[in-house]
Structure formats: structure tokens, C-alpha cells
Motif scaffolding. Structure first.
Motif, PDB file in Angstrom:
ATOM      1  N   GLN B  32      14.701  50.763  57.610  1.00 33.52           N
ATOM      2  CA  GLN B  32      14.566  51.715  58.717  1.00 33.52           C
ATOM      3  C   GLN B  32      15.733  51.582  59.701  1.00 33.52           C
ATOM      4  OE1 GLN B  32      10.582  51.225  60.174  1.00 33.52           O
ATOM      5  NE2 GLN B  32      10.662  53.133  61.341  1.00 33.52           N
ATOM      6  N   ALA B  33      16.054  50.343  60.096  1.00 36.44           N
ATOM      7  CA  ALA B  33      17.149  50.126  61.064  1.00 36.44           C
ATOM      8  C   ALA B  33      18.486  50.578  60.482  1.00 36.44           C
ATOM      9  CB  ALA B  33      17.202  48.651  61.467  1.00 36.44           C
ATOM     10  N   CYS B  34      18.737  50.222  59.212  1.00 35.47           N
ATOM     11  CA  CYS B  34      20.020  50.570  58.574  1.00 35.47           C
ATOM     12  C   CYS B  34      20.132  52.083  58.370  1.00 35.47           C
ATOM     13  CB  CYS B  34      20.180  49.852  57.239  1.00 35.47           C
ATOM     14  SG  CYS B  34      20.273  48.066  57.372  1.00 35.47           S
ATOM     15  N   SER B  35      19.038  52.721  57.962  1.00 35.25           N
ATOM     16  CA  SER B  35      19.061  54.173  57.746  1.00 35.25           C
ATOM     17  C   SER B  35      19.372  54.905  59.044  1.00 35.25           C
ATOM     18  CB  SER B  35      17.718  54.662  57.194  1.00 35.25           C
ATOM     19  OG  SER B  35      17.475  54.116  55.925  1.00 35.25           O
ATOM     20  N   THR B  36      18.757  54.442  60.138  1.00 36.96           N
ATOM     21  CA  THR B  36      19.000  55.053  61.442  1.00 36.96           C
ATOM     22  C   THR B  36      20.458  54.867  61.856  1.00 36.96           C
ATOM     23  OG1 THR B  36      16.741  54.460  62.014  1.00 36.96           O
ATOM     24  CG2 THR B  36      18.142  55.178  63.823  1.00 36.96           C
ATOM     25  N   ALA B  37      20.989  53.671  61.610  1.00 37.07           N
ATOM     26  CA  ALA B  37      22.387  53.392  61.970  1.00 37.07           C
ATOM     27  C   ALA B  37      23.335  54.278  61.151  1.00 37.07           C
ATOM     28  CB  ALA B  37      22.700  51.914  61.750  1.00 37.07           C
ATOM     29  N   LEU B  38      23.061  54.424  59.854  1.00 37.34           N
ATOM     30  CA  LEU B  38      23.914  55.259  59.001  1.00 37.34           C
ATOM     31  C   LEU B  38      23.840  56.724  59.418  1.00 37.34           C
ATOM     32  CD1 LEU B  38      23.181  53.518  55.592  1.00 37.34           C
ATOM     33  CD2 LEU B  38      25.453  53.800  56.607  1.00 37.34           C
ATOM     34  N   LYS B  39      22.630  57.154  59.776  1.00 38.75           N
ATOM     35  CA  LYS B  39      22.453  58.542  60.207  1.00 38.75           C
ATOM     36  C   LYS B  39      23.269  58.800  61.480  1.00 38.75           C
ATOM     37  CE  LYS B  39      18.865  61.965  60.903  1.00 38.75           C
ATOM     38  NZ  LYS B  39      17.519  62.174  61.419  1.00 38.75           N
ATOM     39  N   SER B  40      23.248  57.839  62.412  1.00 35.63           N
ATOM     40  CA  SER B  40      24.004  58.029  63.656  1.00 35.63           C
ATOM     41  C   SER B  40      25.508  58.032  63.377  1.00 35.63           C
ATOM     42  CB  SER B  40      23.632  56.954  64.688  1.00 35.63           C
ATOM     43  OG  SER B  40      24.390  55.784  64.525  1.00 35.63           O
ATOM     44  N   ALA B  41      25.920  57.402  62.263  1.00 34.78           N
ATOM     45  CA  ALA B  41      27.337  57.392  61.883  1.00 34.78           C
ATOM     46  C   ALA B  41      27.694  58.590  61.008  1.00 34.78           C
ATOM     47  CB  ALA B  41      27.659  56.098  61.138  1.00 34.78           C
ATOM     48  N   GLU B  42      26.686  59.364  60.626  1.00 34.83           N
ATOM     49  CA  GLU B  42      26.862  60.491  59.697  1.00 34.83           C
ATOM     50  C   GLU B  42      27.472  60.030  58.376  1.00 34.83           C
ATOM     51  OE1 GLU B  42      28.922  63.459  61.985  1.00 34.83           O
ATOM     52  OE2 GLU B  42      27.106  64.001  63.082  1.00 34.83           O
ATOM     53  N   LEU B  43      26.934  58.914  57.887  1.00 35.65           N
ATOM     54  CA  LEU B  43      27.377  58.382  56.588  1.00 35.65           C
ATOM     55  C   LEU B  43      26.154  58.211  55.687  1.00 35.65           C
ATOM     56  CD1 LEU B  43      29.922  55.698  57.820  1.00 35.65           C
ATOM     57  CD2 LEU B  43      30.451  57.556  56.215  1.00 35.65           C
ATOM     58  N   PRO B  44      26.309  58.454  54.380  1.00 39.34           N
ATOM     59  CA  PRO B  44      25.189  58.279  53.455  1.00 39.34           C
ATOM     60  C   PRO B  44      25.078  56.830  52.974  1.00 39.34           C
ATOM     61  CG  PRO B  44      27.065  59.160  52.266  1.00 39.34           C
ATOM     62  CD  PRO B  44      27.505  58.988  53.706  1.00 39.34           C
ATOM     63  N   TRP B  45      23.909  56.435  52.509  1.00 40.39           N
ATOM     64  CA  TRP B  45      23.721  55.100  51.927  1.00 40.39           C
ATOM     65  C   TRP B  45      24.729  54.863  50.800  1.00 40.39           C
ATOM     66  CZ3 TRP B  45      21.551  50.625  52.991  1.00 40.39           C
ATOM     67  CH2 TRP B  45      20.488  50.563  53.894  1.00 40.39           C
ATOM     68  N   SER B  46      25.058  55.920  50.049  1.00 39.48           N
ATOM     69  CA  SER B  46      25.935  55.745  48.882  1.00 39.48           C
ATOM     70  C   SER B  46      27.341  55.285  49.279  1.00 39.48           C
ATOM     71  CB  SER B  46      26.028  57.059  48.101  1.00 39.48           C
ATOM     72  OG  SER B  46      26.526  58.089  48.944  1.00 39.48           O
TER      73      SER B  46
END
Lengths: 142, 386
Positions: B32-46
Motif C-alpha cells: 500500500q505504501a509503495c503503491s501510493t508513493a509510485l502513484k505520486s511519482a506517476e511511475l508504474p510498478w513495472s
């Protein structure tokens, strides 16, 4: 009927490295390592494989005086382990042994409210539930 | 200014909800924390090819098995083994990897889910010296250890409990503007001074509340940073020091004094160029030692600094703008990331109701309680550049 009994306080584990220290406690004596390097010669606690001051691996064991000075202290009212609940509140202290090293111990018969920094203390080996026995200290008259 | 990590950028921050209890797994909170951080960076998990992770409770799992769990293929990994110093250290190590081309998108995170009993249990077995020479002696856990530090500090600098109270009350005020903080009810000096005694001179509000949560940030290489359009931060400096000083019998932890010169020379600025601090506040005495060690005030001057400057989000020098661990809660090793998260969220402009105006700030870490003191200290200086 189930009677809830508090567990005993945790006992230290004894390893080859620390056996002389804990054997000393069983005999009612405080033993410390000392660096055998003449230029260093510092007393060490807890037991280690080398001198943390000069990294010499020439260490001997000495019988210590059992005397020390309180560096700082706290009155523990909420314990970290249920085994200490019957003893609480009690005073726990950081002690500078007369030979130099830091030693952590409970103080017995100490005033829970008093300022005890720099007071002199002496080791005691009271019988208790822990095996090997864990030393405590008493405050000497100021 | 600060060319040590040239080109590397911090671009995202995320936090899971903080709670006293959770049904979620550590993996769930972390995701959850990492997904939120990636979303705020506009970057995908991939895009993620670097992971720096710290957790006390995750073993037998670790950063490798988390990478497998999440389906990642990292080229850089870091497992934090320095307790609460690990968040800042993980960020610094990731910055070197990003600068040197070892990876392009790194997630730096920490997670744990504690209550009082499990926290005490972890600390009882924290390392060999604690397990054999402190816990059986009745040390009182972290509260006992830091009570010893607190009394020594009070004695040395002739300060009283009120002098720590101003700090704790300021943090509580900040927490009221942080929806994720667990302790948000108003607190005045009377509440602070009359709280339940824990380990004299510490009372309840001097001690962090163990809780559940995760914090994360996202860092990228220069190559990726050029493709992003959101706000970006530079890491001006990142330093660590361990077992400072090795030949002392017993002293207040002094790692920040030991790294200060390196920290500011790397950053190319001084303590008075900072606009805020996110300090490692497991106990108020530690925050004071950090303020003094970093040179923000003279030795023994922290209480006065806090009182005169004002540390709330509306004050002259905001500290722990989300309430810190003391009012937000300490989710184990995430206690070493919450300050990193907060610094990044503030500088990216994502801090909501508690947003401050700041371009540059310092974040500190501290951890690995052992014989005599915590062994690891860290600090980093962050600046908004885009």
C-alpha cells in the motif's frame, strides 16, 4: 481453576566466551576480562573476543572489586517483561565499575525517588529465580 | 550545491494508514505504501528495479522474498539492519546506486506491525548484548534505556521535564493536522506532566506508541527524472556513522556531532540554511541530542531553541511536521522512514493541511539499541529543485 502465574524473568544464556563471568556470579564473585596488552590493560565488560580499545586478542580474567559509581538511573514502573512485575517499581542503573567498564544492574533497597547519580554502589549476589544468577547492586552510604 | 548524488531525484512519497491493530499482512501494508508513493511519482510498478527495505518483523522473509512476492526483478537491493537509522541509510545507498547506473527507479520503504507486548519481545532479543547483559538485568526495555539518557541530559544541562514538554506538545499540535497520526487529541503541559509514569523521569507522552504501518519514497536516476513532469527533490547530502565514539564508557548518543562536518560540507550549506527538521523522536531527549549535534543550537540549548523558534507547522522552525513518532506512532522500523516520508511529502507539496513553505530540510535516523546506546546514526539533507 486456572491460576495465572507470571513467568520467571529471562535468564542469560551462557556461552564458552562468557562462562568465566557467569561461573563467577554462581560463586558470588565479579570477574571481568582485562586486555593483556601492556600499553592498554583496560578492563572489559561484557565478555568479548578482543579488546574493543586496541583489538588485541590477548585477554585475561581478573576478579573485580564489585564497587562502582552510578552514572544514571531510572525507576522502572512499567516493566519490559512480566517476570519483573513482582519486583516493580525498582531502580535500574548504568554503573561505572571501579575498574572502568559500564555495568547495567538493578539496585536493591534503593530509594525510588532519590537522586542517585555519582553515588557509590557495591555488587550483591542475591538468590533469585534466574540461572545463572544475575548480580544486583546496593547503594553505599553517601 | 551538493554534487555527491548529482542527477538523482526523489519524486514520490507514500504511507499506509497507521493503526493500533491491523488485519493486514506486513506485505499488504508495504504494498500500500509503495503503491501510493509510485502513484505520486506517476511511475508504474513495472519500472521498479531497485528496492531498499527495512523491517524487524519480516524475517524469515526479506527484501529478496518481497521482490519475488511483488513480482519484481531488482538490480539493486538493500536490507536495513541499522534499526531506525536504516530509512535514511537506505535512501543514501539507493542514491549511490542510481547515480552509478546500477538501477533507475528505486523504492525505499519500511514496515512493521507492533503492539506494546510484541515490541518489548523484539527488544528483549534485539542483539546479543541486550539479550544477555541488559534484559535479564531488568533494563525496562527502550523506555528504561532512554530514561537513563534523559536523566543524564537533565543533570548535565540543568533542564526539567517542562523543557521536554514543549517539544512533545508541539508535535501533538502538528499531529492534529495529520489525518494519519494516531494521537491527535489536544495535549497541554498539565496533561504532559501528569501522564502515567513509565520509567522515571519518563512518563507516557515521552514514549512512542508501538503501532502498525508502512512508509515509502521513490527515487529515480537522472535519465528517468528527465522524463517526469512532477515536482522533484535532490539529495544534497546523506551520511551515516556507527558506534560513535567507540572508546566511551557511557555517553549520550553523539553520532550527529560526529557526522555534522561531513553532512554540511557535502550539502554545501549550513545548519541555518535549513527550513525544517524531521528528527528521530523515539524519545524527546534524542530529538534534543540531534538538534545540538547538528549545530542547530548549542549543547544544552535545544529546549530553548524549541521554545523560542516554535516547532509547529506555523512556527519559525517546524520539526516533525506530521507529529513525529511521538504523536503519529512508531510502526517498528518504519519509525526510521516516517521522517523521510514526511520530509519528501512536505518538499513535494503533498502534505495537505499541514503543508509548510520550505525548500530545504534535514531528516535524521537513529537505531540499533545495544550495550550503552543506540549504535547507528544517520542524516540527510533534501532540497526541492523542480
Amino acid at each position: 481453576m486456572m491460576i495465572h502465574q507470571a513467568p520467571p524473568p529471562p535468564s542469560p544464556r551462557v556461552y564458552a566466551l562468557s562462562r568465566p563471568f557467569w561461573d563467577g556470579c554462581r560463586a558470588g564473585e565479579l570477574w571481568l576480562q582485562r586486555c593483556a596488552e601492556p600499553a592498554c590493560g583496560r578492563a572489559i565488560h561484557y565478555p568479548r573476543v578482543c579488546c574493543p580499545y586496541c583489538q588485541s586478542d590477548k585477554l585475561s580474567w581478573i576478579r573485580a572489586s564489585g564497587l562502582g559509581r552510578i552514572i544514571s538511573h531510572t525507576t522502572i514502573r512499567r516493566t519490559h517483561h512480566d517476570g519483573f512485575n513482582p519486583l516493580a517499581p525498582y531502580v535500574f542503573a548504568a554503573i561505572e565499575l571501579a575498574e572502568g567498564p559500564l555495568f547495567y544492574a538493578r539496585l536493591v533497597d534503593a530509594d525510588l525517588e532519590a537522586r542517585l547519580i555519582d553515588h557509590q554502589v557495591r555488587i550483591r549476589f542475591d538468590p533469585g529465580p534466574q540461572d545463572p544468577p544475575v548480580p544486583v547492586f546496593e547503594v553505599l552510604p553517601y | 550545491m551538493g554534487a555527491a548524488f548529482e542527477g538523482v531525484r526523489i519524486v514520490g512519497a507514500g504511507q499506509s494508514p497507521y493503526s493500533k491493530k491491523t488485519d493486514q499482512s506486513l506485505q499488504g501494508l508495504l504494498f500500500q505504501a509503495c503503491s501510493t508513493a509510485l502513484k505520486s511519482a506517476e511511475l508504474p510498478w513495472s519500472a521498479v528495479d531497485g528496492v531498499a527495505l527495512t523491517s524487524f518483523q519480516l524475517p524469515p522473509d526479506n527484501v529478496s522474498t518481497i521482490a519475488e512476492h511483488f513480482g519484481l526483478q531488482p538490480r539493486f537491493m538493500f536490507q536495513g539492519l541499522y534499526g531506525g537509522a536504516s530509512g535514511v541509510i537506505g535512501m543514501t545507498h539507493a542514491a549511490r546506486a542510481l547515480r552509478d547506473g546500477a538501477c533507475d527507479v528505486a523504492v525505499i520503504a519500511a514496515v512493521d506491525a507492533y503492539d506494546v507486548a510484541s515490541h518489548n519481545d523484539t527488544l528483549d532479543h534485539f542483539n546479543g548484548s541486550v539479550r544477555e547483559y541488559m534484559s535479564p538485568q531488568g533494563f525496562g526495555g527502550a523506555n528504561g534505556m532512554f530514561a537513563l539518557h534523559t536523566r543524564l541530559y537533565m543533570e548535565r544541562h540543568q533542564v526539567g521535564r517542562e523543557d521536554f514538554g514543549h517539544f512533545c506538545i508541539g508535535l501533538r499540535d502538528n499531529a492534529r493536522r495529520n489525518p494519519n497520526a494516531l494521537l491527535r487529541s489536544p495535549m497541554n503541559m498539565e496533561d504532559y506532566l501528569s501522564a502515567k509514569p513509565i520509567a522515571d523521569p519518563l512518563r507516557l507522552f515521552d514514549c512512542v506508541m508501538p503501532c502498525c504501518g508502512a512508509d515509502a519514497i521513490v527515487m529515480v536516476s537522472e535519465r528517468i527524472a528527465k522524463t517526469l513532469h512532477g515536482p522533484q527533490l535532490a539529495l544534497l547530502a546523506g551520511t551515516e556513522i556507527h558506534n560513535y565514539l567507540p572508546n566511551q564508557v557511557y555517553e549520550l548518543p553523539g553520532g550527529w556531532e560526529g557526522m555534522r562536518e561531513r553532512l554540511f560540507s557535502q550539502a554545501g550549506c549550513g545548519p541555518h540554511d535549513l527550513h525544517f527538521a524531521q528528527l528521530y523522536d523515539d524519545y524527546p531527549v534524542m530529538a534534543y541530542v540531534q538538534l545540538e549535534g547538528l549545530g542547530l543550537c548549542p549543547p544544552g540549548g535545544a529546549a530553548r531553541f524549541v521554545r523560542e523558534r516554535g516547532i509547529t507547522t506555523g512556527g519559525g522552525f517546524p520539526i516533525n511536521t506530521g507529529g513525529g513518532q511521538l504523536s503519529a506512532g512508531q510502526a517498528g522500523a518504519a519509525g526510521g522512514m516516517i521522517g523521510v516520508y514526511e520530509a519528501v511529502a512536505q518538499l513535494l507539496g503533498q502534505a495537505g493541511e499541514r503543508q509548510i513553505r520550505a525548500q530545504r530540510g534535514v531528516v535524521c535516523g537513529y537505531g540499533m539499541v545495544a550495550y550503552g546506546r543506540g549504535l547507528s546514526s544517520s542524516a540527510a539533507i533534501l532540497e526541492r529543485v523542480q
